[in-house]
Design an enzyme around this catalytic site. Sequence first.
Site, PDB file in Angstrom:
ATOM      1  N   SER A 121       4.634 -21.956  10.182  1.00 18.36           N
ATOM      2  CA  SER A 121       3.225 -22.332  10.186  1.00 18.36           C
ATOM      3  C   SER A 121       2.535 -21.883  11.467  1.00 18.36           C
ATOM      4  CB  SER A 121       3.126 -23.854   9.956  1.00 18.36           C
ATOM      5  OG  SER A 121       1.820 -24.238   9.646  1.00 18.36           O
ATOM      6  N   GLU A 228       2.796 -16.188   3.934  1.00 16.41           N
ATOM      7  CA  GLU A 228       2.690 -17.442   3.174  1.00 16.41           C
ATOM      8  C   GLU A 228       1.451 -18.172   3.686  1.00 16.41           C
ATOM      9  OE1 GLU A 228       3.035 -20.753   4.525  1.00 16.41           O
ATOM     10  OE2 GLU A 228       3.345 -20.036   6.569  1.00 16.41           O
ATOM     11  N   HIS A 298       5.138 -23.454   2.962  1.00 14.95           N
ATOM     12  CA  HIS A 298       5.039 -24.902   3.116  1.00 14.95           C
ATOM     13  C   HIS A 298       5.640 -25.579   1.884  1.00 14.95           C
ATOM     14  CE1 HIS A 298       2.403 -23.537   6.301  1.00 14.95           C
ATOM     15  NE2 HIS A 298       2.291 -24.783   6.735  1.00 14.95           N
TER      16      HIS A 298
END
Length: 328
Positions: A121, A228, A298
């Site tokens: 992230s 992502e 995630h």
Amino acid sequence: MPHSHDSHAPAGCQHHHGRQHIYIYSPSGAVRDKAAFKRGVARLQALGHEVEIDPDALASHQRFAGDDATRLAAIHRAAASGADVALISRGGYGLTRILPGIDYPALARAVEQGMRLVGVSDFTALQAALLAQTGAVSWAGPALLGDLGCPGEPDDIMLACLDDLFTGQGEGSGWRLGRDKPLADGRPAMPDGYIPQATLWGGNLAVLVGLLGTPYFPAIDGGVLFLEDVSEHPYRIERMLTQLLLSGVLARQQAIVLGQFTDYQLSAHDKGFKLQSVIDWLRAQLQIPVLTNLPFGHVPTKVLLPVGARVSLSVEGRDALLYWGHVH
């Protein structure tokens, strides 16, 4: 063909012969879920590892885990800790704004001495900057809270991949591609093929795009770019991909690998515009393969990926394999 991850590490197997010194620190968002933090630490200890917690791991300033100076100091303590693995507590936001203050040579030295920097992230910012500034390899993988501190049992595949990293057994990751219709010009959506050598890089799409035009965006030619994101509507995903496309980044790669894009709401206004529409559009713009369904993002089931390492990529039918075992 080299074996895929599943064939040599049955999901959920615990080898226990890699007692690791794991340093937990918080370079991004504040830890609000203390119970998840404790669960994550307890799980690592139960697996036989020595867990060292940074003194400011639970610090809080606004939305951050301490002010900028506090978080920079935590990163540098992690690098100096001599730990086998430095694992972030969580992502969120906060790394991009402190990138100019990071001592990249110190991080690169720690990596050279065997430390694995692991995160996901917001951690993409540090990983990209480290790669751009020094060429050092880090690992895209779990975070303490979301992955090891989850309320139920942590994901078996994620744990097996983490164990592979701990024991130095990890050689690659295999996965099943999505079922995609051929392109308008008749090309297969994901053609069989083999890329013998490429630099693997990428991570969170929004965080990465936020570094374009800065000294912290890696200049990678002929790479394999994995992406992502979470809570981004497909039109926003398309807009970010367009920025990478128009800046020439995508066409310079050998392949684009899309992980999981989760937690967004479509609306009536979309009228059929969805994530697949974005993927179809992207493939029409590029001559290189755009692969889907990588178990990373995630989501509970995530593989670990060496950011900045030399990899090979093979596609055979619906089977894809990223392999880095030959790197060591």
